[in-house]
Motif scaffolding. Sequence first.
Motif, mmCIF file in Angstrom:
data_model
loop_
_atom_site.group_PDB
_atom_site.id
_atom_site.type_symbol
_atom_site.label_atom_id
_atom_site.label_comp_id
_atom_site.label_asym_id
_atom_site.label_seq_id
_atom_site.Cartn_x
_atom_site.Cartn_y
_atom_site.Cartn_z
ATOM 1 N N THR A 82 0.837 -1.206 0.000
ATOM 2 C CA THR A 82 0.000 0.000 0.000
ATOM 3 C C THR A 82 0.867 1.249 0.000
ATOM 4 O O THR A 82 0.638 2.188 -0.770
ATOM 5 C CB THR A 82 -0.953 -0.005 1.215
ATOM 6 O OG1 THR A 82 -1.762 -1.182 1.155
ATOM 7 C CG2 THR A 82 -1.839 1.219 1.233
ATOM 8 N N ARG A 83 1.892 1.248 0.876
ATOM 9 C CA ARG A 83 2.796 2.404 0.913
ATOM 10 C C ARG A 83 3.493 2.579 -0.432
ATOM 11 O O ARG A 83 3.620 3.702 -0.936
ATOM 12 C CB ARG A 83 3.829 2.234 2.027
ATOM 13 C CG ARG A 83 4.782 3.437 2.103
ATOM 14 C CD ARG A 83 5.810 3.309 3.179
ATOM 15 N NE ARG A 83 6.708 2.211 2.886
ATOM 16 C CZ ARG A 83 7.657 1.782 3.700
ATOM 17 N NH1 ARG A 83 7.801 2.330 4.883
ATOM 18 N NH2 ARG A 83 8.442 0.798 3.359
ATOM 19 N N GLU A 85 2.393 1.720 -3.372
ATOM 20 C CA GLU A 85 1.417 2.252 -4.329
ATOM 21 C C GLU A 85 1.249 3.758 -4.152
ATOM 22 O O GLU A 85 1.195 4.506 -5.137
ATOM 23 C CB GLU A 85 0.070 1.560 -4.152
ATOM 24 C CG GLU A 85 0.059 0.131 -4.631
ATOM 25 C CD GLU A 85 -1.175 -0.647 -4.177
ATOM 26 O OE1 GLU A 85 -2.052 -0.064 -3.491
ATOM 27 O OE2 GLU A 85 -1.251 -1.842 -4.493
ATOM 28 N N PHE A 86 1.164 4.216 -2.905
ATOM 29 C CA PHE A 86 1.038 5.654 -2.645
ATOM 30 C C PHE A 86 2.286 6.394 -3.124
ATOM 31 O O PHE A 86 2.187 7.464 -3.736
ATOM 32 C CB PHE A 86 0.807 5.939 -1.160
ATOM 33 C CG PHE A 86 -0.577 5.593 -0.671
ATOM 34 C CD1 PHE A 86 -1.694 5.725 -1.479
ATOM 35 C CD2 PHE A 86 -0.771 5.141 0.625
ATOM 36 C CE1 PHE A 86 -2.964 5.422 -1.035
ATOM 37 C CE2 PHE A 86 -2.043 4.831 1.087
ATOM 38 C CZ PHE A 86 -3.141 4.968 0.257
ATOM 39 N N GLN A 87 3.469 5.843 -2.863
ATOM 40 C CA GLN A 87 4.707 6.500 -3.282
ATOM 41 C C GLN A 87 4.815 6.549 -4.807
ATOM 42 O O GLN A 87 5.267 7.555 -5.362
ATOM 43 C CB GLN A 87 5.916 5.777 -2.670
ATOM 44 C CG GLN A 87 6.032 5.986 -1.178
ATOM 45 C CD GLN A 87 7.092 5.103 -0.526
ATOM 46 O OE1 GLN A 87 7.343 3.988 -0.973
ATOM 47 N NE2 GLN A 87 7.678 5.604 0.542
ATOM 48 N N GLU A 89 2.255 6.640 -6.829
ATOM 49 C CA GLU A 89 1.282 7.642 -7.273
ATOM 50 C C GLU A 89 1.838 9.052 -7.064
ATOM 51 O O GLU A 89 1.669 9.930 -7.921
ATOM 52 C CB GLU A 89 -0.038 7.479 -6.520
ATOM 53 C CG GLU A 89 -1.114 8.409 -7.038
ATOM 54 C CD GLU A 89 -2.459 8.233 -6.344
ATOM 55 O OE1 GLU A 89 -3.339 9.071 -6.620
ATOM 56 O OE2 GLU A 89 -2.635 7.291 -5.556
ATOM 57 N N ARG A 122 -1.649 11.889 -0.413
ATOM 58 C CA ARG A 122 -0.873 10.648 -0.489
ATOM 59 C C ARG A 122 0.341 10.686 0.436
ATOM 60 O O ARG A 122 0.703 9.670 1.035
ATOM 61 C CB ARG A 122 -0.442 10.361 -1.933
ATOM 62 C CG ARG A 122 -1.610 10.065 -2.864
ATOM 63 C CD ARG A 122 -2.443 8.922 -2.304
ATOM 64 N NE ARG A 122 -3.500 8.521 -3.194
ATOM 65 C CZ ARG A 122 -4.787 8.445 -2.834
ATOM 66 N NH1 ARG A 122 -5.151 8.757 -1.612
ATOM 67 N NH2 ARG A 122 -5.690 8.044 -3.692
ATOM 68 N N ALA A 125 -0.896 9.932 3.820
ATOM 69 C CA ALA A 125 -1.162 8.496 3.952
ATOM 70 C C ALA A 125 0.138 7.726 4.202
ATOM 71 O O ALA A 125 0.182 6.837 5.060
ATOM 72 C CB ALA A 125 -1.859 7.972 2.697
ATOM 73 N N VAL A 126 1.200 8.080 3.493
ATOM 74 C CA VAL A 126 2.505 7.434 3.690
ATOM 75 C C VAL A 126 3.016 7.727 5.102
ATOM 76 O O VAL A 126 3.517 6.833 5.791
ATOM 77 C CB VAL A 126 3.523 7.892 2.622
ATOM 78 C CG1 VAL A 126 4.932 7.448 2.981
ATOM 79 C CG2 VAL A 126 3.124 7.364 1.252
#
Length: 177
Positions: A82-83, A85-87, A89, A122, A125-126
Amino acid sequence: MSGDSPKSVERAIAQQTQEKFRLYLLSLVFTLLALSVQTAKFGTSSFADGCEIVGWLSLLLSGFAGLSHLEWAPNVRVKLATRSEFQEEIYKLKTLLLQGQKELHVLDSDSRQAIPDRIQNRENAVAILDPHIASLERWSNVKYDLHKYGFALGITLVALSRAFEPALVVLRAVHIL
């Protein structure tokens, strides 16, 4: 895997090898624990008996720590993915900003959102995930260390308990004791 880069293929092989090793070690711990319990003989020496029992407890602790480690490993991996994917993005959004794009269409809400706002979202979120991941990884490492060193201690103690009396006999035979 044919379209994957050599690095990602090697990482996948390394991960699979590590997972196989951990499963093998876990099954070995429980197999040796069961075998040592079934073949134990008590009463010849209190030292040997004590080593045997502490060895069993160490193998049991190792097995439970290994099971817990395996149980929680997917949770750690999901959080890491998940992390990542956020990074990824964030990187793509910053690329869009550099190309001059100021906002984008968000399909989830069917609305327009400013790219800097999306990047900030994002990054937040990270930042939220990072300490949680660090805590999970710390506990995962503790469990794996308990598993690994508990196994080593347990097998050493069981071997010592089994070898104690025969070693005394040999030492007496060669007149060392």
